[in-house]
Design a protein around this motif. Sequence first.
Motif, short mmCIF file in Angstrom:
data_model
loop_
_atom_site.label_atom_id
_atom_site.label_comp_id
_atom_site.label_asym_id
_atom_site.label_seq_id
_atom_site.Cartn_x
_atom_site.Cartn_y
_atom_site.Cartn_z
N ALA A 26 -90.78 22.83 -4.38
CA ALA A 26 -90.06 22.32 -3.21
C ALA A 26 -90.90 22.47 -1.94
O ALA A 26 -91.54 23.51 -1.72
CB ALA A 26 -88.74 23.05 -3.05
N TYR A 27 -90.89 21.43 -1.13
CA TYR A 27 -91.58 21.46 0.16
C TYR A 27 -90.82 22.42 1.08
O TYR A 27 -89.59 22.45 1.07
CB TYR A 27 -91.59 20.05 0.76
N PRO A 28 -91.51 23.19 1.90
CA PRO A 28 -90.81 24.13 2.79
C PRO A 28 -89.85 23.40 3.73
O PRO A 28 -90.16 22.33 4.24
CB PRO A 28 -91.95 24.78 3.58
N GLU A 29 -88.68 24.01 3.95
CA GLU A 29 -87.68 23.39 4.82
C GLU A 29 -88.18 23.24 6.25
O GLU A 29 -87.92 22.23 6.89
CB GLU A 29 -86.39 24.21 4.80
N ASP A 30 -88.89 24.25 6.76
CA ASP A 30 -89.45 24.19 8.10
C ASP A 30 -90.93 24.58 8.04
O ASP A 30 -91.28 25.73 8.26
CB ASP A 30 -88.68 25.13 9.05
N PRO A 31 -91.79 23.62 7.73
CA PRO A 31 -93.21 23.97 7.56
C PRO A 31 -93.86 24.50 8.83
O PRO A 31 -94.81 25.27 8.76
CB PRO A 31 -93.85 22.65 7.12
N TRP A 39 -98.39 29.25 4.41
CA TRP A 39 -98.77 27.85 4.18
C TRP A 39 -99.84 27.76 3.09
O TRP A 39 -99.78 26.90 2.22
CB TRP A 39 -99.25 27.22 5.48
N THR A 101 -88.65 28.18 -5.12
CA THR A 101 -90.01 28.18 -4.59
C THR A 101 -90.53 29.59 -4.41
O THR A 101 -91.61 29.78 -3.93
CB THR A 101 -90.09 27.44 -3.25
N LYS A 102 -89.76 30.60 -4.72
CA LYS A 102 -90.19 31.97 -4.46
C LYS A 102 -90.70 32.64 -5.70
O LYS A 102 -90.47 32.30 -6.77
CB LYS A 102 -89.02 32.75 -3.88
#
Length: 102
Positions: A26-31, A39, A101-102
């Motif tokens: 999953a793409y980070p919610e707040d990159p 990152w 994602t963790k």
Amino acid sequence: MMLIECPWCGPRNETEYGYGGEAHVAYPEDPHALTDDEWAKFLFYRKNTRGPLAERWVHSAGCRRWFNAIRDTTTYEFLAVYKPGTAQPISTTTAQAQGGTK
């Protein structure tokens, strides 16, 4: 040579495909809120498990569509292929393949 089955085009030679990395990351919610270290971990760190792994592949010399595959990393055998957005047909040992994602 090995045949890889594209969900849209059917079996094709492995030279027609490109590898896209581990699937279901999953793409980070707040990159913008990520530190440089966080990152870098998102971009470059992946579980390098033995056995079935969910991966992304692109049929670059054919329909140019992306799809997911379950591939055994020890034998290189493709166990299943499936279109993006559909349920993973075979469970894998990676937690990320289950949506986290963790």
